[in-house]
Scaffold this active site. Structure first.
Site, PDB file in Angstrom:
ATOM      1  N   HIS A 351       0.833  -1.192   0.000  1.00  0.00           N
ATOM      2  CA  HIS A 351       0.000   0.000   0.000  1.00  0.00           C
ATOM      3  C   HIS A 351       0.871   1.248   0.000  1.00  0.00           C
ATOM      4  CE1 HIS A 351      -0.030   1.348   4.366  1.00  0.00           C
ATOM      5  NE2 HIS A 351       0.413   0.131   4.557  1.00  0.00           N
ATOM      6  N   ASP A 361       5.902   2.598   7.563  1.00  0.00           N
ATOM      7  CA  ASP A 361       4.680   1.939   7.097  1.00  0.00           C
ATOM      8  C   ASP A 361       3.875   2.945   6.285  1.00  0.00           C
ATOM      9  OD1 ASP A 361       2.224   0.727   6.782  1.00  0.00           O
ATOM     10  OD2 ASP A 361       1.828   0.449   8.905  1.00  0.00           O
ATOM     11  N   GLU A 398      -5.213   1.225   2.438  1.00  0.00           N
ATOM     12  CA  GLU A 398      -4.992  -0.028   3.184  1.00  0.00           C
ATOM     13  C   GLU A 398      -5.255   0.185   4.657  1.00  0.00           C
ATOM     14  OE1 GLU A 398      -2.407  -2.826   5.602  1.00  0.00           O
ATOM     15  OE2 GLU A 398      -2.497  -0.649   5.539  1.00  0.00           O
ATOM     16  N   GLU A 399      -4.846   1.360   5.140  1.00  0.00           N
ATOM     17  CA  GLU A 399      -4.948   1.606   6.577  1.00  0.00           C
ATOM     18  C   GLU A 399      -6.390   1.528   7.070  1.00  0.00           C
ATOM     19  OE1 GLU A 399      -2.533   1.519   8.404  1.00  0.00           O
ATOM     20  OE2 GLU A 399      -0.746   2.329   7.445  1.00  0.00           O
ATOM     21  N   ASP A 426       4.780  -4.460   2.674  1.00  0.00           N
ATOM     22  CA  ASP A 426       4.551  -3.389   3.649  1.00  0.00           C
ATOM     23  C   ASP A 426       5.713  -3.376   4.663  1.00  0.00           C
ATOM     24  OD1 ASP A 426       3.397  -1.361   5.022  1.00  0.00           O
ATOM     25  OD2 ASP A 426       1.544  -2.417   5.501  1.00  0.00           O
TER      26      ASP A 426
HETATM   27 ZN   LIG Z   1       1.049  -0.718   6.321  1.00  0.00          ZN
END
Ligand SMILES: [Zn+2]
Length: 447
Positions: A351, A361, A398-399, A426
């Site tokens: 992502h 991240d 994605e989060e 990720d």
């Molecule tokens: Zn992530």
């Protein structure tokens, strides 16, 4: 969403090269040509360029659906094109919440205010923290709400913890569950609290779990400072992931609104009680004031007093106003068609969206992925063609609950029937230790 496991795409090539010295390689009758391609590939990925990708992708907060998020999509698409991949930016329209107002207060039994927050996060010397595009700490998928209830400390909010609470004679109906991060996905904490009848959930980070107990705090060390808050989704992802309004259906731009579940019919994967994260600086005065029985000793965190369960009149007031809207997000898809089995897809992805800047991240992974694409581009220039189709995905949102990748998978469900493998990247770099995980059939490959 933080994942400890991370399988770098480039890893695939590293591991193949590592075994290339052996005379026979699993899956190959003759490895000579493949070994040449591997060697060529490995000369390309450049740490300096990876660093540049990371700087560009993390220059601004780029929450999913924001204009800054679109800019990162355009950057990734340009790199895919440069490498010669068939590239498209694929938009979807999905339901996302953005915090409008987040207010948490707590009072003791006499009505004296114990805290009012959340306190703005602050680290001395950080030049990026005051950017107005940094959203206040909130939980994705939390509904709006204005609730007041007695606070009960419920440890990590696992099923066992809530069962223990019940066993100890505490009824969670109408209570605010104060739980700490760790041991399970935060959406599971909220799911169980909701089943138990709680009115709201506050999720805080205890220093025992990722603060000074583990090592020096930022900026001296890598661990969570006093007023840092973990953002994250509390979607019930075990029910389904993706756009809450379109389970099983791709939220393409063409999908009519009539095909979406109405916002007031979303009980399945969306909490109905408000949830919000807190720092331990904000949780501390609440925890300290809790009366009632001592908590079971394994529930004790690292704050300097004995943790009690509550039940003696400490109340919390959560007032959350979430701006829920159908927002546009952008996946970037790059393809290299296969020569022998074009319908068999080998997919790699990561992502791109972040709660804030996303240096670890997800963009440490995206930086590695872009250098992998750079390597594939060099091979393409030299005449290499993969036998199967290679698909690289840069997923959005994605989060919030794997939204971009889920919508894409729903759109391509038929093609994905004969997908061969998927590699996720990720959190490509965080700390000194290597980590990877896979299904058992890929064990040899990952090694
Ligand atoms: Zn992530």
């Amino acid at each position: 969403m933080h994942r400890t496991q991370a399988v770098a795409v480039s890893l695939a090539f590293v591991s193949l090269a590592a075994v290339a010295q052996s005379p026979s390689v699993f899956g190959y009758r003759d490895f000579t040509q493949q070994q040449k391609w591997d060697t060529t590939f490995l000369t390309v990925p450049d740490p300096k360029l990876a660093g540049q990708h990371l700087k560009t992708l993390t220059a601004e907060p780029h929450w999913a659906s924001s204009p800054e998020d679109l800019k990162t999509a355009q950057y990734v698409a340009a790199k895919f094109k440069e490498a010669g991949l068939q590239t498209e930016i694929v938009p979807y329209r999905v339901l996302l919440n953005k915090p409008k107002k987040i207010s948490i207060e707590a009072f003791d039994s006499k009505g004296k205010k114990l805290m009012s927050g959340p306190t703005k996060e602050h680290v001395d010397g950080d030049p990026f923290q005051d950017d107005p595009r940094v959203l206040p700490a909130f939980n994705g998928s939390s509904p709006s709400g204005d609730v007041t209830g007695e606070v009960i400390y419920c440890n990590y909010g696992t099923l066992a913890d809530f069962r223990k609470i019940k066993e100890l004679g505490i009824d969670m109906h109408g209570k605010i569950a104060l739980v700490r991060y760790g041991q399970n996905f935060r959406g599971v904490k909220v799911y169980i609290a909701q089943q138990m009848g709680a009115a709201g959930v506050l999720i805080y980070s205890d220093p025992a779990d990722d603060g000074w107990v583990k090592g020096d705090k930022s900026p001296q060390g890598a661990f969570r400072p006093d007023n840092a808050v973990q953002r994250g989704s509390v979607q019930f992802i075990a029910k389904y992931t993706g756009d809450p309004e379109t389970p099983g259906v791709a939220s393409t731009e063409k999908l009519p609104d009539s095909a979406r579940l109405p916002e007031n019919k979303l009980q399945d994967d969306q909490p109905t009680i408000p949830a919000n994260p807190l720092s331990y600086q904000d949780a501390q005065p609440i925890l300290r004031a809790l009366g009632g029985p001592e908590s079971p000793r394994p529930w004790q965190g690292a704050l300097p007093f004995t943790y009690h369960l509550g039940g003696k009149g400490v109340t919390a007031h959560m007032h959350l106003e979430q701006d829920y809207a159908v927002r546009t997000i952008w996946n970037v898809i790059g393809k290299i068609p296969g020569t022998d089995a074009p319908d068999e897809w080998v997919i790699a992805g990561n992502h791109r969206d972040a709660w804030v800047y996303g240096a670890v991240d997800p963009n440490s992974g995206t930086a590695a992925m872009l250098e992998t694409v750079h390597g594939l581009g060099e091979l393409l220039k030299q005449g290499w063609r993969p036998k199967r189709t290679v698909v690289i995905g840069s997923w959005d949102a994605e989060e919030e609950g794997l939204v971009g990748s889920t919508e894409w998978a729903e759109e391509h469900a038929a093609e994905l029937q004969h997908a061969v493998a998927y590699f996720n990247t990720d959190v490509g770099v965080s700390g000194p230790d290597f980590g990877a995980s896979s299904v058992p059939s890929l064990q040899q490959f990952v090694r």
